[in-house]
Scaffold this active site. Sequence first.
Site, PDB file in Angstrom:
ATOM      1  N   ARG A 131      -0.953   7.592   9.882  1.00  0.00           N
ATOM      2  CA  ARG A 131      -1.220   6.192   9.530  1.00  0.00           C
ATOM      3  C   ARG A 131      -2.526   6.108   8.749  1.00  0.00           C
ATOM      4  O   ARG A 131      -3.540   6.677   9.149  1.00  0.00           O
ATOM      5  CB  ARG A 131      -1.327   5.332  10.782  1.00  0.00           C
ATOM      6  N   GLU A 148      -2.835  -0.633  15.668  1.00  0.00           N
ATOM      7  CA  GLU A 148      -1.570   0.092  15.713  1.00  0.00           C
ATOM      8  C   GLU A 148      -1.597   1.503  16.288  1.00  0.00           C
ATOM      9  O   GLU A 148      -0.570   1.995  16.770  1.00  0.00           O
ATOM     10  CB  GLU A 148      -0.993   0.193  14.287  1.00  0.00           C
ATOM     11  N   ARG A 150       0.842  -1.197   0.000  1.00  0.00           N
ATOM     12  CA  ARG A 150       0.000   0.000   0.000  1.00  0.00           C
ATOM     13  C   ARG A 150       0.879   1.250   0.000  1.00  0.00           C
ATOM     14  O   ARG A 150       0.537   2.263  -0.605  1.00  0.00           O
ATOM     15  CB  ARG A 150      -0.941  -0.005   1.204  1.00  0.00           C
TER      16      ARG A 150
END
Length: 237
Positions: free
Chosen positions: A93, A186, A30
């Site tokens: 993120r 995460e 990604r």
Amino acid sequence: MSESKTPTAHIGAKFGEIAETVIMAGDPLRAKLMAEKFLENPVQFNQVRGMLGFTGTYKGKRVSVMGHGMGMPSIGIYTYELYNFYGVKTIIRVGSAGSIQTDLHVGDLVIALGACTNSNYVSQYELPGSFAPIGDFDLARRAAEACEKFGYHYKVGNVLSSDTFYSEAPHTDKWINVGVLAVEMEIAALYMNAARSGNRALGICTISDHIITGEVTTAEERQNTFTHMMDVAFSLI
């Protein structure tokens, strides 16, 4: 920050090869997609352990993209090194999450203002109480504004960063009761590392499945909607 500690055991870049802003994804492919889709003249700075990283420019501004792997230990290592050894100031993120609220559906975005966790990651700081990992408010505000501009359906709030993907006792109903929007793996570690190093972070997730209703994405939906969070992330550069 310690220039002398680069390259690290996990990142093969030399100091200066990584921009001050890094957009990260769990899947290194990604990150490669983001480099190809968004960056001008991307240069690969890392392939250690297959965790691909690239630096280029976006609308004239220098930015890096990189994978961070699965789970808090993995993102914890990479973001610690980026913040403390490479002079990175901002990490965003982009990733997937499972919804646990009925009004949050597959393809929707979640801007993580805070991150609960069942992890013991915070114990390293030996704090005399609990700690609430939160994202950078300015980034979160601007991300919400970008969602409005793009017309993307989104919610802002708390996520759960879980250490377990397959859990013997998920206790999902208890997290629903306190308004947690979605589960991922995460963001809490990212926010703790940002706080400890005095830097900025934000997590933006796409809902890939609904843990309660069983709703899941198709391959076409993942291809067409998982880039929405990237649009929002790059609008923050």
